[in-house]
Design a protein around this motif. Structure first.
Motif, PDB file in Angstrom:
ATOM      1  N   SER A 221      -7.229  -3.864   3.811  1.00 41.65           N
ATOM      2  CA  SER A 221      -7.693  -5.247   3.906  1.00 41.65           C
ATOM      3  C   SER A 221      -7.556  -5.697   5.351  1.00 41.65           C
ATOM      4  O   SER A 221      -6.847  -5.067   6.144  1.00 41.65           O
ATOM      5  N   GLY A 222      -8.257  -6.783   5.688  1.00 41.64           N
ATOM      6  CA  GLY A 222      -8.059  -7.411   6.987  1.00 41.64           C
ATOM      7  C   GLY A 222      -9.185  -7.260   7.978  1.00 41.64           C
ATOM      8  O   GLY A 222      -9.097  -7.804   9.079  1.00 41.64           O
ATOM      9  N   GLY A 223     -10.248  -6.544   7.639  1.00 42.53           N
ATOM     10  CA  GLY A 223     -11.350  -6.433   8.577  1.00 42.53           C
ATOM     11  C   GLY A 223     -12.104  -7.740   8.694  1.00 42.53           C
ATOM     12  O   GLY A 223     -11.824  -8.722   8.003  1.00 42.53           O
ATOM     13  N   GLY A 224     -13.091  -7.763   9.601  1.00 40.06           N
ATOM     14  CA  GLY A 224     -13.894  -8.962   9.756  1.00 40.06           C
ATOM     15  C   GLY A 224     -14.611  -8.992  11.082  1.00 40.06           C
ATOM     16  O   GLY A 224     -14.719  -7.988  11.779  1.00 40.06           O
ATOM     17  N   LEU A 225     -15.113 -10.190  11.407  1.00 34.57           N
ATOM     18  CA  LEU A 225     -15.858 -10.421  12.637  1.00 34.57           C
ATOM     19  C   LEU A 225     -14.986 -11.228  13.597  1.00 34.57           C
ATOM     20  O   LEU A 225     -14.410 -12.244  13.201  1.00 34.57           O
ATOM     21  N   VAL A 226     -14.912 -10.774  14.830  1.00 33.13           N
ATOM     22  CA  VAL A 226     -14.109 -11.466  15.828  1.00 33.13           C
ATOM     23  C   VAL A 226     -14.803 -11.360  17.180  1.00 33.13           C
ATOM     24  O   VAL A 226     -15.552 -10.412  17.423  1.00 33.13           O
ATOM     25  N   GLN A 227     -14.568 -12.332  18.031  1.00 31.76           N
ATOM     26  CA  GLN A 227     -15.133 -12.288  19.376  1.00 31.76           C
ATOM     27  C   GLN A 227     -14.315 -11.371  20.271  1.00 31.76           C
ATOM     28  O   GLN A 227     -13.110 -11.141  20.031  1.00 31.76           O
ATOM     29  N   ALA A 228     -14.952 -10.851  21.289  1.00 29.74           N
ATOM     30  CA  ALA A 228     -14.254 -10.002  22.257  1.00 29.74           C
ATOM     31  C   ALA A 228     -13.048 -10.746  22.814  1.00 29.74           C
ATOM     32  O   ALA A 228     -13.126 -11.937  23.105  1.00 29.74           O
ATOM     33  N   GLY A 229     -11.955 -10.019  22.926  1.00 30.76           N
ATOM     34  CA  GLY A 229     -10.704 -10.613  23.380  1.00 30.76           C
ATOM     35  C   GLY A 229      -9.831 -11.124  22.261  1.00 30.76           C
ATOM     36  O   GLY A 229      -8.656 -11.454  22.486  1.00 30.76           O
ATOM     37  N   GLY A 230     -10.380 -11.173  21.060  1.00 35.08           N
ATOM     38  CA  GLY A 230      -9.630 -11.670  19.915  1.00 35.08           C
ATOM     39  C   GLY A 230      -8.759 -10.612  19.277  1.00 35.08           C
ATOM     40  O   GLY A 230      -8.637  -9.486  19.783  1.00 35.08           O
ATOM     41  N   SER A 231      -8.166 -10.989  18.149  1.00 34.03           N
ATOM     42  CA  SER A 231      -7.227 -10.112  17.442  1.00 34.03           C
ATOM     43  C   SER A 231      -7.546 -10.054  15.957  1.00 34.03           C
ATOM     44  O   SER A 231      -8.085 -11.003  15.385  1.00 34.03           O
ATOM     45  N   LEU A 232      -7.186  -8.939  15.364  1.00 29.96           N
ATOM     46  CA  LEU A 232      -7.250  -8.760  13.913  1.00 29.96           C
ATOM     47  C   LEU A 232      -6.069  -7.893  13.506  1.00 29.96           C
ATOM     48  O   LEU A 232      -5.584  -7.077  14.300  1.00 29.96           O
ATOM     49  N   ARG A 233      -5.639  -8.053  12.259  1.00 32.31           N
ATOM     50  CA  ARG A 233      -4.615  -7.171  11.716  1.00 32.31           C
ATOM     51  C   ARG A 233      -5.117  -6.549  10.432  1.00 32.31           C
ATOM     52  O   ARG A 233      -5.500  -7.266   9.501  1.00 32.31           O
ATOM     53  N   LEU A 234      -5.097  -5.234  10.400  1.00 30.58           N
ATOM     54  CA  LEU A 234      -5.468  -4.496   9.201  1.00 30.58           C
ATOM     55  C   LEU A 234      -4.209  -4.113   8.430  1.00 30.58           C
ATOM     56  O   LEU A 234      -3.175  -3.830   9.032  1.00 30.58           O
ATOM     57  N   SER A 235      -4.336  -4.109   7.116  1.00 31.31           N
ATOM     58  CA  SER A 235      -3.236  -3.690   6.248  1.00 31.31           C
ATOM     59  C   SER A 235      -3.722  -2.614   5.301  1.00 31.31           C
ATOM     60  O   SER A 235      -4.901  -2.579   4.930  1.00 31.31           O
ATOM     61  N   CYS A 236      -2.813  -1.746   4.910  1.00 29.64           N
ATOM     62  CA  CYS A 236      -3.150  -0.681   3.958  1.00 29.64           C
ATOM     63  C   CYS A 236      -1.941  -0.438   3.064  1.00 29.64           C
ATOM     64  O   CYS A 236      -0.855  -0.119   3.560  1.00 29.64           O
ATOM     65  N   VAL A 237      -2.153  -0.605   1.771  1.00 24.31           N
ATOM     66  CA  VAL A 237      -1.092  -0.396   0.790  1.00 24.31           C
ATOM     67  C   VAL A 237      -1.303   0.938   0.102  1.00 24.31           C
ATOM     68  O   VAL A 237      -2.401   1.227  -0.390  1.00 24.31           O
ATOM     69  N   ALA A 238      -0.256   1.739   0.069  1.00 21.48           N
ATOM     70  CA  ALA A 238      -0.308   3.043  -0.587  1.00 21.48           C
ATOM     71  C   ALA A 238       0.391   2.982  -1.942  1.00 21.48           C
ATOM     72  O   ALA A 238       1.401   2.298  -2.093  1.00 21.48           O
ATOM     73  N   SER A 239      -0.152   3.721  -2.900  1.00 22.40           N
ATOM     74  CA  SER A 239       0.476   3.840  -4.213  1.00 22.40           C
ATOM     75  C   SER A 239       0.257   5.250  -4.732  1.00 22.40           C
ATOM     76  O   SER A 239      -0.578   5.988  -4.230  1.00 22.40           O
ATOM     77  N   GLY A 240       1.035   5.608  -5.749  1.00 22.88           N
ATOM     78  CA  GLY A 240       0.915   6.944  -6.324  1.00 22.88           C
ATOM     79  C   GLY A 240       2.029   7.851  -5.837  1.00 22.88           C
ATOM     80  O   GLY A 240       3.183   7.433  -5.745  1.00 22.88           O
ATOM     81  N   SER A 241       1.692   9.072  -5.485  1.00 24.77           N
ATOM     82  CA  SER A 241       2.679  10.093  -5.113  1.00 24.77           C
ATOM     83  C   SER A 241       3.094   9.947  -3.654  1.00 24.77           C
ATOM     84  O   SER A 241       2.817  10.804  -2.798  1.00 24.77           O
ATOM     85  N   ILE A 242       3.820   8.876  -3.375  1.00 20.91           N
ATOM     86  CA  ILE A 242       4.203   8.554  -1.995  1.00 20.91           C
ATOM     87  C   ILE A 242       5.091   9.644  -1.406  1.00 20.91           C
ATOM     88  O   ILE A 242       5.049   9.920  -0.206  1.00 20.91           O
ATOM     89  N   SER A 243       5.870  10.293  -2.224  1.00 26.70           N
ATOM     90  CA  SER A 243       6.780  11.320  -1.720  1.00 26.70           C
ATOM     91  C   SER A 243       6.049  12.540  -1.180  1.00 26.70           C
ATOM     92  O   SER A 243       6.653  13.372  -0.498  1.00 26.70           O
ATOM     93  N   SER A 244       4.749  12.642  -1.452  1.00 26.77           N
ATOM     94  CA  SER A 244       3.987  13.805  -0.979  1.00 26.77           C
ATOM     95  C   SER A 244       3.440  13.617   0.424  1.00 26.77           C
ATOM     96  O   SER A 244       2.791  14.519   0.959  1.00 26.77           O
ATOM     97  N   ILE A 245       3.688  12.470   1.038  1.00 24.93           N
ATOM     98  CA  ILE A 245       3.173  12.209   2.382  1.00 24.93           C
ATOM     99  C   ILE A 245       4.322  11.881   3.326  1.00 24.93           C
ATOM    100  O   ILE A 245       5.383  11.408   2.891  1.00 24.93           O
ATOM    101  N   ASN A 246       4.104  12.137   4.615  1.00 27.85           N
ATOM    102  CA  ASN A 246       5.117  11.737   5.596  1.00 27.85           C
ATOM    103  C   ASN A 246       4.518  10.920   6.731  1.00 27.85           C
ATOM    104  O   ASN A 246       5.212  10.634   7.710  1.00 27.85           O
ATOM    105  N   ALA A 247       3.248  10.554   6.589  1.00 18.22           N
ATOM    106  CA  ALA A 247       2.629   9.763   7.649  1.00 18.22           C
ATOM    107  C   ALA A 247       1.444   8.992   7.094  1.00 18.22           C
ATOM    108  O   ALA A 247       0.792   9.420   6.127  1.00 18.22           O
TER     109      ALA A 247
END
Length: 121
Positions: free
Chosen positions: A7-33
């Motif tokens: 989540s968190g994408g969108g339209l922004v003017q040059a010089g602006g800021s955005l923050r993207l988020s990503c929620v993981a679920s499921g077999s979290i123990s199978s990943i390290n990054a």
């Protein structure tokens, strides 16, 4: 299996800021990054940044000093804070998760659906 929801994408003017988020679920123990890739129209998908469970980070040269990746392990969430955005940052941004052994040995096998980031000049 690991499921990723961005989540968190969108339209922004040059010089602006955005923050993207990503929620993981499921077999979290199978990943390290977790990390972010992006793909602009007509271009190959490229790594933006990743962060390991231990907090080690890696950035593409094009975003160093402007983007910051972070994670909240308790929430299984990774964030990408994007500052000083440029039109060339326009792309679909994909959250990814997998195993990272070194900066050159990576196996990102789980992907989110992507979120559009558009930077206008």
């Amino acid at each position: 299996q690991v499921q990723l929801v961005e989540s968190g994408g969108g339209l922004v003017q040059a010089g602006g800021s955005l923050r993207l988020s990503c929620v993981a679920s499921g077999s979290i123990s199978s990943i390290n990054a977790m990390g972010w890739y992006r793909q602009a129209p007509g271009k190959q998908r490229e790594l933006v940044a990743f962060i390991t469970n231990g907090g080690t980070t890696n950035y593409a040269d094009s975003v160093k000093g402007r983007f910051t990746i972070s994670r909240d392990n308790a929430k299984n969430t990774v964030y990408l804070q994007m500052n000083s955005l440029k039109p060339e940052d326009t792309a679909v941004y994909y959250c990814t998760a997998g195993m990272v052994l070194t900066t050159k040995i990576k196996d990102f096998r789980y992907w989110g659906q992507g979120t559009q980031v558009t930077v206008s000049s």
